[in-house]
Design an enzyme around this catalytic site. Sequence first.
Site, PDB file in Angstrom:
ATOM      1  N   ASP A  58       0.843  -1.191   0.000  1.00  0.00           N
ATOM      2  CA  ASP A  58       0.000   0.000   0.000  1.00  0.00           C
ATOM      3  C   ASP A  58       0.879   1.243   0.000  1.00  0.00           C
ATOM      4  O   ASP A  58       1.714   1.430   0.884  1.00  0.00           O
ATOM      5  CB  ASP A  58      -0.894  -0.018   1.248  1.00  0.00           C
ATOM      6  CG  ASP A  58      -1.801   1.200   1.329  1.00  0.00           C
ATOM      7  OD1 ASP A  58      -2.924   1.124   0.825  1.00  0.00           O
ATOM      8  OD2 ASP A  58      -1.372   2.229   1.893  1.00  0.00           O
ATOM      9  N   TYR A  63       2.741   9.882   0.058  1.00  0.00           N
ATOM     10  CA  TYR A  63       3.742   9.242   0.905  1.00  0.00           C
ATOM     11  C   TYR A  63       5.162   9.447   0.372  1.00  0.00           C
ATOM     12  O   TYR A  63       6.122   9.344   1.137  1.00  0.00           O
ATOM     13  CB  TYR A  63       3.501   7.738   1.015  1.00  0.00           C
ATOM     14  CG  TYR A  63       2.195   7.315   1.628  1.00  0.00           C
ATOM     15  CD1 TYR A  63       1.398   8.199   2.359  1.00  0.00           C
ATOM     16  CD2 TYR A  63       1.741   6.004   1.475  1.00  0.00           C
ATOM     17  CE1 TYR A  63       0.200   7.791   2.909  1.00  0.00           C
ATOM     18  CE2 TYR A  63       0.554   5.594   2.024  1.00  0.00           C
ATOM     19  CZ  TYR A  63      -0.228   6.484   2.734  1.00  0.00           C
ATOM     20  OH  TYR A  63      -1.420   6.052   3.265  1.00  0.00           O
ATOM     21  N   LYS A  93      -3.022   5.880  -3.982  1.00  0.00           N
ATOM     22  CA  LYS A  93      -4.124   6.781  -3.643  1.00  0.00           C
ATOM     23  C   LYS A  93      -3.982   8.137  -4.315  1.00  0.00           C
ATOM     24  O   LYS A  93      -2.871   8.635  -4.504  1.00  0.00           O
ATOM     25  CB  LYS A  93      -4.195   6.972  -2.126  1.00  0.00           C
ATOM     26  CG  LYS A  93      -4.240   5.670  -1.338  1.00  0.00           C
ATOM     27  CD  LYS A  93      -4.285   5.928   0.162  1.00  0.00           C
ATOM     28  CE  LYS A  93      -4.049   4.644   0.931  1.00  0.00           C
ATOM     29  NZ  LYS A  93      -2.630   4.238   0.916  1.00  0.00           N
ATOM     30  N   HIS A 126      -7.992   9.449  -1.463  1.00  0.00           N
ATOM     31  CA  HIS A 126      -7.330   9.407  -0.150  1.00  0.00           C
ATOM     32  C   HIS A 126      -8.192   9.987   0.981  1.00  0.00           C
ATOM     33  O   HIS A 126      -8.246   9.429   2.083  1.00  0.00           O
ATOM     34  CB  HIS A 126      -5.991  10.146  -0.233  1.00  0.00           C
ATOM     35  CG  HIS A 126      -4.963   9.643   0.713  1.00  0.00           C
ATOM     36  ND1 HIS A 126      -3.620   9.605   0.414  1.00  0.00           N
ATOM     37  CD2 HIS A 126      -5.065   9.134   1.961  1.00  0.00           C
ATOM     38  CE1 HIS A 126      -2.948   9.111   1.448  1.00  0.00           C
ATOM     39  NE2 HIS A 126      -3.808   8.825   2.405  1.00  0.00           N
TER      40      HIS A 126
END
Length: 329
Positions: A58, A63, A93, A126
């Site tokens: 994931d 990120y 996402k 998200h």
Amino acid sequence: MDSNVETNCSSVPQHVLSSSGQKMPVFGLGTAVDPPVAPEVTKQAVVQAIKLGYRHFDTASVYGTEQPVGEAIIEAISLGLIKSRDELFITSKLWCNDAHGQLVVPALHKSLQNLKLEYLDLYLIHWPVSLKPGSFKFLVINTEDVVPMDFGSVWLAMEECQRLGLTKSIGVSNFSCKKLAHILSFANIPPAVNQVELNPMWNQKKLREFCNANGIFITAYSLLGAPGTAWGSNRVMDSDVLKEIAEAKGKTIAQICGRWAYEVGVSMVVKSFNGKRMKQNLDIFRWSLSEDEVKKMNGISQSRHHRGDYFISKQGPYKTLEEFWDGEI
């Protein structure tokens, strides 16, 4: 990293996503790292996780870990750990500044470029809110940049992503029952997954019931309360109830939480780059919690921890946390 951790070839159970028929591993490795680490650290953690038997990874554009995850996949194939990318389930996402109808498909193309992949297995919105295009700086959200999401145009673009073959399934993250119901009221392709904060101290019972009734699968994040992050805490790891059950079972608290999540019927993504803990975390499938242990866990006081405070302002679309979560707080 622990380079001498043994490979665990045991298979992780899979769940079939209702809206696509796709199989999704119940257990995955999350790559949201706060504070950030060097890309090579993320890459090697993913390679090691593949050695241990992890098949779901994931990530997200926000990120900053899409590129090392992609590089890890290439290395895992070159090492013979997997034969092809098709053996993995990759989730990414859509971040809020790209949560505008015309920006969704380009954002996914960029994520695929970072990952060096032709398709995702799952692409998620998200958060149920947008930021002004181009306004976001890493880990900094200015409340004046928060704007209402046009759910219709964004979800239509998400459906286009699936129709184009850029992702096999689409879904959401951090959505309440009310916001999910809104999506379902007009969606041609319903969300396959809602990824949310879920652990014994925020068990999301109402949301689980809603999603189960509507064919939406839940994936849990922050199964351990995200200790060490800017917004997380040690409250799960410090729980006397969980400590007692873990000691009686001869298990870690992480294993107790993982088994609990499995028994309530959700999948999970857990972030640990420590080889020993990554191996331990997978050990949740050959034992069970007793009825009395589950009862004790169900009696734990409930409260949401990851509240999204940075999206709340008097000038923005959400004035209070109650409004943002539609009372689910």
